[in-house]
Scaffold this active site. Structure first.
Site, PDB file in Angstrom:
ATOM      1  CE1 TYR A 151      -3.329   2.735   0.253  1.00  0.00           C
ATOM      2  CE2 TYR A 151      -4.359   1.394   1.946  1.00  0.00           C
ATOM      3  CZ  TYR A 151      -4.410   2.457   1.073  1.00  0.00           C
ATOM      4  OH  TYR A 151      -5.527   3.256   1.025  1.00  0.00           O
ATOM      5  CE  LYS A 193      -5.958   1.514  -1.745  1.00  0.00           C
ATOM      6  NZ  LYS A 193      -7.245   1.106  -1.193  1.00  0.00           N
ATOM      7  CE  LYS A 195      -5.732   5.869  -0.204  1.00  0.00           C
ATOM      8  NZ  LYS A 195      -7.171   5.625  -0.332  1.00  0.00           N
ATOM      9  CG  ASP A 223      -8.487   4.538  -3.260  1.00  0.00           C
ATOM     10  OD1 ASP A 223      -9.356   5.312  -3.709  1.00  0.00           O
ATOM     11  OD2 ASP A 223      -8.528   4.062  -2.104  1.00  0.00           O
ATOM     12  CG  HIS A 324     -11.100  -0.054   3.100  1.00  0.00           C
ATOM     13  ND1 HIS A 324     -11.501   0.200   4.392  1.00  0.00           N
ATOM     14  CD2 HIS A 324     -10.567   1.105   2.643  1.00  0.00           C
ATOM     15  CE1 HIS A 324     -11.230   1.451   4.698  1.00  0.00           C
ATOM     16  NE2 HIS A 324     -10.668   2.027   3.658  1.00  0.00           N
ATOM     17  CG  ASN A 326      -9.401   3.035   7.763  1.00  0.00           C
ATOM     18  OD1 ASN A 326     -10.581   2.754   7.808  1.00  0.00           O
ATOM     19  ND2 ASN A 326      -8.937   4.017   7.004  1.00  0.00           N
ATOM     20  NE  ARG A 408      -7.295   9.314   8.987  1.00  0.00           N
ATOM     21  CZ  ARG A 408      -7.140   8.378   8.071  1.00  0.00           C
ATOM     22  NH1 ARG A 408      -7.512   7.144   8.318  1.00  0.00           N
ATOM     23  NH2 ARG A 408      -6.603   8.668   6.895  1.00  0.00           N
TER      24      ARG A 408
HETATM   25  O1  LIG Z   1      -8.905   2.619   0.320  1.00  0.00           O
HETATM   26  C1  LIG Z   1      -9.124   3.596   1.022  1.00  0.00           C
HETATM   27  O2  LIG Z   1      -9.953   4.424   0.687  1.00  0.00           O
HETATM   28  C2  LIG Z   1      -8.377   3.752   2.278  1.00  0.00           C
HETATM   29  O3  LIG Z   1      -7.452   3.008   2.492  1.00  0.00           O
HETATM   30  C3  LIG Z   1      -8.787   4.788   3.227  1.00  0.00           C
HETATM   31  C4  LIG Z   1      -7.691   5.198   4.180  1.00  0.00           C
HETATM   32  O4  LIG Z   1      -8.231   6.041   5.163  1.00  0.00           O
HETATM   33  C5  LIG Z   1      -6.554   5.910   3.463  1.00  0.00           C
HETATM   34  O5  LIG Z   1      -7.057   6.882   2.605  1.00  0.00           O
HETATM   35  C6  LIG Z   1      -5.587   6.524   4.436  1.00  0.00           C
HETATM   36  O6  LIG Z   1      -5.071   5.781   5.287  1.00  0.00           O
HETATM   37  O7  LIG Z   1      -5.299   7.707   4.299  1.00  0.00           O
HETATM   38 MG   LIG Z   2     -10.279   3.163  -1.222  1.00  0.00          MG
END
Ligand SMILES: O=C([O-])C(=O)C[C@H](O)[C@@H](O)C(=O)[O-]
Ligand SMILES: [Mg+2]
Length: 428
Positions: A151, A193, A195, A223, A324, A326, A408
Site C-alpha cells: 500500500y 495499490k 493512494k 485509489d 479495504h 485503515n 482523526r
Molecule cells: O482505500 C481507502 O480508501 C483507504 O485506504 C482509506 C484510508 O483512510 C486511506 O485513505 C488513508 O489511510 O489515508
Molecule cells: Mg479506497
C-alpha cells in the site's frame, strides 16, 4: 436429546482500551495522517474465564458507542451472535443509523461499526472454547495463506518538526517506486495499490507508469478517494487501460461512479470502499452498474460473518470482492486473515496499512502474523490465534492518553502546514 442440558458461555465482562500508535505523514485527498493512529482493543470475558479479542476505531464518538453497548452485552451467550447483534442495536436505541467514517467522507452503518469488534471477540472466544481457529467457525479456510498488497502513499519524510521516519519522502514517481521496491523486498508483496488524490491526476498516472516499468508483472491499483470528476475519471481510466487491475473510487457517489462505469463500457473495472459501504448501498449500486469490485471491511460491515454475507451477495451479482484497510494493529490483521481465508471469492490481494506500523508497536505477541511472499499464513491456534501482550497494551494506552488526539482529522492537521488546503473532492 431429551434431558440434555445445553451450556452457555455468557459475557461476564467487557473491557475497551483505546490505544495510539505512531503513524507516518502519509498523504491523501483530505490531508495528511497525524503522528498517531487511534484504535480500540475490545476484550470480552466469558463465564468460562476465556477472553475474546476484537479491534476497532479509537475516536471518542465511536468509543462512546462501544461503551453504550457493554451493559446490553452482559449475560449474552458468546455463541449467540444474533443476540449480540440485538444487544448492540438496542444500545443505539434507534439513534442515527449511519455514522461518518474516519475521514468524514462517507457515512457507514453505525450499528455495524459497533457490532464488529464484539462479533470478532465472540468468535475469538468461541474458537478458544472449542479449540478451533476462527476460519473454521466461518465455514473453513479455503486457502492457507492470504495475500496482501503493498500500500504505497505519497508522503513526507517526517511530521512537521518531527524526526524522519526512515522511509524518506515520496512526492514523485521515483519516490513511489523506491517506497514500493522496499515494501516488495521486505514483505514480498505480489500486488500494489497507490493512494492517489494527492497530486494532479497526470502526475499520479506517471507514478503508475513508473510502477509498471519497475514491476512489470504485479497487478496495480490506484485509489484517488473521489478526487476526480467523472470526465477526469474516464480519461485516466482510458490512459491506464491494461495497466491497472482496477481503479478505486475515482469520483464520489454512486451516480458519479455509474456515469464513469457506463462511459467506460467495461474497459476498466471500478472498485469502491466509498460509495458501497453498507448493505443498503448494494441495490442502487447493482441497479446502476456503478462498480465492479466492492472492497469489504469487517470493521464497518458488521463483523466477519456479515462480511461473508457481502461476499455472497457480490458473487450473486457478478461483482468482485476485495478488502479495504485503515491503519490497524495485529488483532485486526488476524481477523482480516481468517475472514479472507474463509471467503472463497475474496481472492484479490487485500489492502493493509501494516508496513507503515512500527514493528515494535502492537498489542499482540509477535511471531504469528509474519509476511512471506506478500501473504500471511492463516493462524491455526484456537480463535484468532493471537495473544494479547498486556504490557504492550498498557504502553499503547498510555501513548493514547499522552498523544492528545481524540479523533482523526487529516484536514486540520494539513492546514497547520498549508492553511489554505481544501480536500480534493471531485476537484480535478
Ligand atoms: O482505500 C481507502 O480508501 C483507504 O485506504 C482509506 C484510508 O483512510 C486511506 O485513505 C488513508 O489511510 O489515508
Ligand atoms: Mg479506497
Amino acid at each position: 436429546m431429551p434431558g440434555s442440558t445445553r451450556s452457555t458461555s455468557p459475557v461476564l465482562d467487557v473491557t475497551i482500551t483505546p490505544v495510539a500508535f505512531h503513524d507516518p505523514a502519509l498523504l491523501n485527498n483530505v490531508g495528511v495522517h497525524e503522528p498517531f493512529a487511534l484504535r480500540s482493543v475490545v476484550e470480552v470475558r466469558t463465564g468460562d474465564g476465556v477472553v475474546g479479542l476484537g479491534e476497532s476505531y479509537g475516536d471518542t464518538e465511536h468509543l462512546q458507542r462501544l461503551h453504550r453497548a457493554v451493559p446490553h452485552l452482559l449475560g449474552v451467550d458468546v455463541f449467540d451472535l444474533h443476540a449480540v447483534g440485538r444487544a448492540v442495536a438496542a444500545s443505539l436505541g434507534g439513534a442515527a443509523s449511519r455514522a461518518g467514517d474516519l475521514l468524514g467522507q462517507v457515512v457507514q452503518d453505525a450499528a455495524d461499526r459497533v457490532l464488529s469488534p464484539f462479533e470478532v471477540a465472540c468468535l475469538d472466544a468461541q474458537g478458544k472454547l472449542t479449540g478451533r481457529p476462527v476460519s473454521d467457525l466461518l465455514g473453513g479456510a479455503v486457502r492457507d495463506e492470504v495475500a496482501y498488497s503493498a500500500y504505497a502513499f505519497y508522503k513526507w519524510a517526517a511530521h512537521p518538526g518531527g524526526e524522519e521516519d526512515g522511509w524518506g519522502a515520496a512526492l514523485d514517481p521515483a519516490g513511489i517506486v523506491t517506497q514500493v521496491r522496499r515494501m516488495v523486498d521486505e514483505h514480498g508483496f505480489t500486488a500494489v495499490k497507490l493512494k492517489g488524490g494527492v497530486f494532479p491526476p497526470q502526475e499520479e498516472v506517471e507514478a503508475v507508469r513508473a510502477l509498471r516499468a519497475e514491476f512489470p508483472d504485479l497487478p496495480l491499483r490506484l485509489d484517488p478517494n473521489g478526487a476526480w470528476t467523472p470526465d477526469t475519471s474516464v480519461r485516466v481510466a482510458e490512459e491506464l487501460d491494461g495497466v491497472l487491475e482496477y481503479l478505486e473510487d475515482p469520483t464520489p457517489g454512486i451516480p458519479g461512479m455509474a456515469e464513469v462505469s457506463r462511459r467506460l463500457e467495461g474497459r476498466m473495472p471500478l472498485a469502491t470502499n466509498m460509495c458501497v459501504v453498507a448493505f443498503e448501498d448494494l441495490p442502487p449500486a447493482v441497479a446502476q452498474d456503478a462498480v465492479q469490485v466492492v472492497l469489504s471491511d469487517h470493521h464497518y460491515w458488521g463483523g466477519l460473518r456479515r462480511t461473508q454475507d457481502l461476499g455472497r451477495i457480490c458473487e450473486v451479482f457478478g461483482l468482485g470482492l476485495s478488502m479495504h484497510s485503515n491503519s490497524h494493529l495485529g488483532i485486526s490483521l488476524a481477523a482480516m486473515t481468517h475472514l479472507a481465508a474463509a471467503t472463497p471469492n475474496l481472492d484479490y490481494a487485500c489492502d493493509t496499512h501494516w508496513p507503515w506500523k512500527r514493528a515494535d508497536e502492537d498489542v499482540v505477541v509477535p511471531g504469528v502474523l509474519e509476511f512471506s511472499g506478500g501473504a500471511v499464513r492463516v493462524p491455526t491456534g484456537p480463535g484468532l490465534g493471537v495473544e494479547l501482550d498486556r504490557d504492550a497494551l498498557a504502553r499503547l494506552h498510555e501513548q493514547f492518553e499522552r498523544c492528545g488526539l481524540r479523533a482523526r482529522d487529516d484536514t486540520t492537521y494539513m492546514r497547520t502546514v498549508d492553511p489554505g488546503f481544501v480536500p480534493h473532492r471531485a476537484a480535478w
